[in-house]
Design an enzyme around this catalytic site. Sequence first.
Site, PDB file in Angstrom:
ATOM      1  N   PHE A 168       2.227   8.181  -1.635  1.00  0.00           N
ATOM      2  CA  PHE A 168       1.888   6.857  -1.409  1.00  0.00           C
ATOM      3  C   PHE A 168       0.182   7.266  -1.658  1.00  0.00           C
ATOM      4  O   PHE A 168      -0.113   6.008  -1.287  1.00  0.00           O
ATOM      5  CB  PHE A 168       1.600   6.278   0.000  1.00  0.00           C
ATOM      6  CG  PHE A 168       3.364   6.295   0.782  1.00  0.00           C
ATOM      7  CD1 PHE A 168       3.812   5.512  -0.553  1.00  0.00           C
ATOM      8  CD2 PHE A 168       3.247   6.635   1.821  1.00  0.00           C
ATOM      9  CE1 PHE A 168       5.306   6.084   0.572  1.00  0.00           C
ATOM     10  CE2 PHE A 168       4.542   6.861   2.443  1.00  0.00           C
ATOM     11  CZ  PHE A 168       6.072   6.695   1.584  1.00  0.00           C
ATOM     12  N   TRP A 196       0.778  -1.116   0.104  1.00  0.00           N
ATOM     13  CA  TRP A 196       0.301  -0.108  -0.176  1.00  0.00           C
ATOM     14  C   TRP A 196       0.972   1.280  -0.006  1.00  0.00           C
ATOM     15  O   TRP A 196       0.268   2.383  -0.760  1.00  0.00           O
ATOM     16  CB  TRP A 196      -1.039  -0.569   0.986  1.00  0.00           C
ATOM     17  CG  TRP A 196      -1.689   1.112   1.298  1.00  0.00           C
ATOM     18  CD1 TRP A 196      -2.900   1.734   0.949  1.00  0.00           C
ATOM     19  CD2 TRP A 196      -1.561   2.102   2.199  1.00  0.00           C
ATOM     20  NE1 TRP A 196      -3.642   2.735   1.058  1.00  0.00           N
ATOM     21  CE2 TRP A 196      -2.608   3.404   2.308  1.00  0.00           C
ATOM     22  CE3 TRP A 196      -0.210   2.695   2.898  1.00  0.00           C
ATOM     23  CZ2 TRP A 196      -2.102   4.442   2.674  1.00  0.00           C
ATOM     24  CZ3 TRP A 196      -0.224   3.865   3.422  1.00  0.00           C
ATOM     25  CH2 TRP A 196      -0.899   4.566   3.092  1.00  0.00           C
ATOM     26  N   HIS A 197       2.160   1.024   0.684  1.00  0.00           N
ATOM     27  CA  HIS A 197       2.847   2.426   0.511  1.00  0.00           C
ATOM     28  C   HIS A 197       3.838   2.811  -0.264  1.00  0.00           C
ATOM     29  O   HIS A 197       3.717   3.733  -0.350  1.00  0.00           O
ATOM     30  CB  HIS A 197       3.629   2.119   1.624  1.00  0.00           C
ATOM     31  CG  HIS A 197       3.525   2.097   3.147  1.00  0.00           C
ATOM     32  ND1 HIS A 197       3.144   1.177   3.540  1.00  0.00           N
ATOM     33  CD2 HIS A 197       3.071   3.798   3.915  1.00  0.00           C
ATOM     34  CE1 HIS A 197       2.578   1.882   4.902  1.00  0.00           C
ATOM     35  NE2 HIS A 197       2.835   2.873   4.680  1.00  0.00           N
ATOM     36  N   GLY A 198       3.850   2.322  -1.514  1.00  0.00           N
ATOM     37  CA  GLY A 198       4.560   2.067  -2.670  1.00  0.00           C
ATOM     38  C   GLY A 198       4.239   0.732  -3.535  1.00  0.00           C
ATOM     39  O   GLY A 198       4.527  -0.057  -3.204  1.00  0.00           O
TER      40      GLY A 198
END
Lengths: 470, 324
Positions: free
Chosen positions: A470, A323-325
């Site tokens: 993000f 999800w962060h990247g």
Amino acid sequence: MLFNSDVFLVFLAGFLLLYYAVRGRLAWRNGLIVAASYTFYGWWDWRLMSLLAGSSLLDFGVGRALMRSESPGRRRCWLGLSLAGNLSLLGFFKYFGFFYDSLALVLAQIGFEPQARTWQIILPVGISFYTFQTLSYTIDIYRRQMGAAGSLLDYLAYVAFFPQLVAGPIERAQHLLPQFGETRHITRAGVAEGIRLILGGMFLKVVVADNLAPLADLAFGVADPGAPVIVLGTLAFGLQIYADFAGYSDIARGLARLLGFELRVNFRWPYLAGNVREFWHRWHISLSTWLRDYLYISLGGSRCGPGRTRVNLFLTMLLGGLWHGAAWHFVLWGAWHGAGLLIHRAWRGNRPGSESRLARKAAWAGTMLFVFYGWLLFRAGSIGHAVSLTLGLADWSWPAWGGSLGLNLLVFGAPVILGHWVAGREASGAASDDAGPGLGAWRWVLQGIQLAAIGLFWGKQGTPFIYFQF
Amino acid sequence: MRSHDYQIRWADAVRAAAPPLAAVALVAAILHLGVWIGVWPRPIPALDVDRTVLLHQAAASEVRSEAELIFVGDSSCLMDVDPRVVARATGRPALNLGTLSHLDLEGQQRLLGRFFQANPVRGQTVVLLMNPASLRLWPEAAWPSSILDDFYARRDPIGHSSGIDRWLGFEIVRARLLGPAWPTPLPGAFGQRYGFTRDLWRAMSAQGGHLIDPRRLEPGSIRGSTEYSIAAVWEKGGRLFRSRLPRGIRLAAGFTPVPVSLTDGDLDRRGRDLLRQWAEWLEADQVLTGLPAAWGDDRFATPTHLDEEGAREFSMQLGIELGR
């Protein structure tokens, strides 16, 4: 539009004047919030407003349909539509390039030569946040935990609410949506709290995070840095990302308070955590609880036996990392934390009962080592770089500018360390970040210092918040 | 239902905002008072590479020095000439006062003027070195000169900042407290080599004012004109420069080398003609025609700066040439 830019200050002043002037019908107020929020969002790229509107309209419609429908099959279809719509949006804009490149790499390994990617998909700012927010709305209705929004305007305001639109906290509809249907009270305490949160958040961003960022850039950018630089750079990044994101969350909460709204607490002094599980109860709380409620529990949670629980936990953290990247080192970071949670779970199972003070200190130190090594993986930019940095920990050469790096880290990291230390002494660190230490009359001096320091380091354009990517 | 109601009065809002604003105003007053009574250090706003280099050279120009060879010029002089190597080759102490920014000849003259105020004239040689590409135009950036003026006048650089920055004393903090003492991180290749402004300053002091360009030139990446010319405005500037040098000071003029891929094969002859023309305007006592006009691209850090190895070799040749 960045919170820490001149243009936002002008925008906010104009908005507050209008907001306080339009006291009257709820629709006027919510209409003004929607208009301001879309202006705020469209400032980056006006075309992105259509994505926000599309995602909002889809889930508003699905919510209504879910409320009308009693058939389980049909309800599943409606939920599926919401999931497919939102995840497709996220998948295309955020992950398509990543999966394309990864597949191309795999194909190249087995002898195929796929066409190299010459196009680039822009990542709409805040897409990960507002898609999760709208998804929680439809899932909650599907689970019959809440009813659908009665007014489209209220719903649009809930999704686009500019203080938290682009980097959270990820608000649950059950908490924020009803606030748009009520009279909001603008109180003396609320305004004072709002100003305090905004000042504190701006200080964390403009003074702490933006001055730690070049240290991390330097340490992670230099060739063959050696252990002291890697360690100091990782510390700088760990403090920077906290100040950047907690600062944003505080500003968001403070802005909402000025308008009479309440947003969720997103950080509770995370670097006081004594274990990895506790860290996730203190860090980006709105995301960790979202992942718990909508991913971990949907996968079965702890209801299907210990083995499956471990798989669910690990998978949740893996996807949390992604999800962060859209990059493998974020997946690795998620896996690192997933493994940490599993180890902690096993450890805790074998050691019931209270622990000595020394054991608690050792647990805290071990947790910080774990968390900050995780930041090294997070910041490295690629798995290859993370590996070379890890190997570099064996080299203890000290550069000529090592002292300057340490001095900068000490000075600009001090507010974060001091804040944690004071919070740790008060109430055993149970208070949220925004509660702040009890300073009495010294609070005014502190706010004066914060204001002066913000002015000193203020840049007209502002530097983006880390979590915007993000 | 009403959208919102107020349980706050204007007086409450003012009461909430007044104390921190008053604290800021008090700090600003103390800062300005400190300038007025002269308790703060001298303003040295060395906050990035350009300003650190410029201010280092300005500070160096005010210090007593044994140097007999004083190098001034554009950034190629700063990056290509290691005065320690030249001193070894000539047996004469040397100092590099070259700057990174586009300081015009008047600015170079101001550096030298200060140097000769601090140091008695005793037959030193001023060596003016430029990259031939710099002579196509006259540098027009005004900020390097105003930084020099502010430094020599011990003035805060408030002329370039906004009203709020000036009133609240932020420029005083930046120039007098942060600039001289605080190590500000440097970006990019300079950051990776030198780290921070304070370390860059120390490195320059240790290297006699010389700076090694830490960048790397990618093979085949050099782009630029292969035509070299000298703008007419250099005639007036050159004559003025010479006229302001104290009597008894010798002037040598020369060019730093350019990458071979930025030449059309005739630079040796064309470069010598240009140099003679320029030296004539400068009324130079010595024309350094024996220096190499062009060198292999692999010795360059940028299209106008030599790398560490190249600078060492060029400095050696420069020393030999000056000794002739």
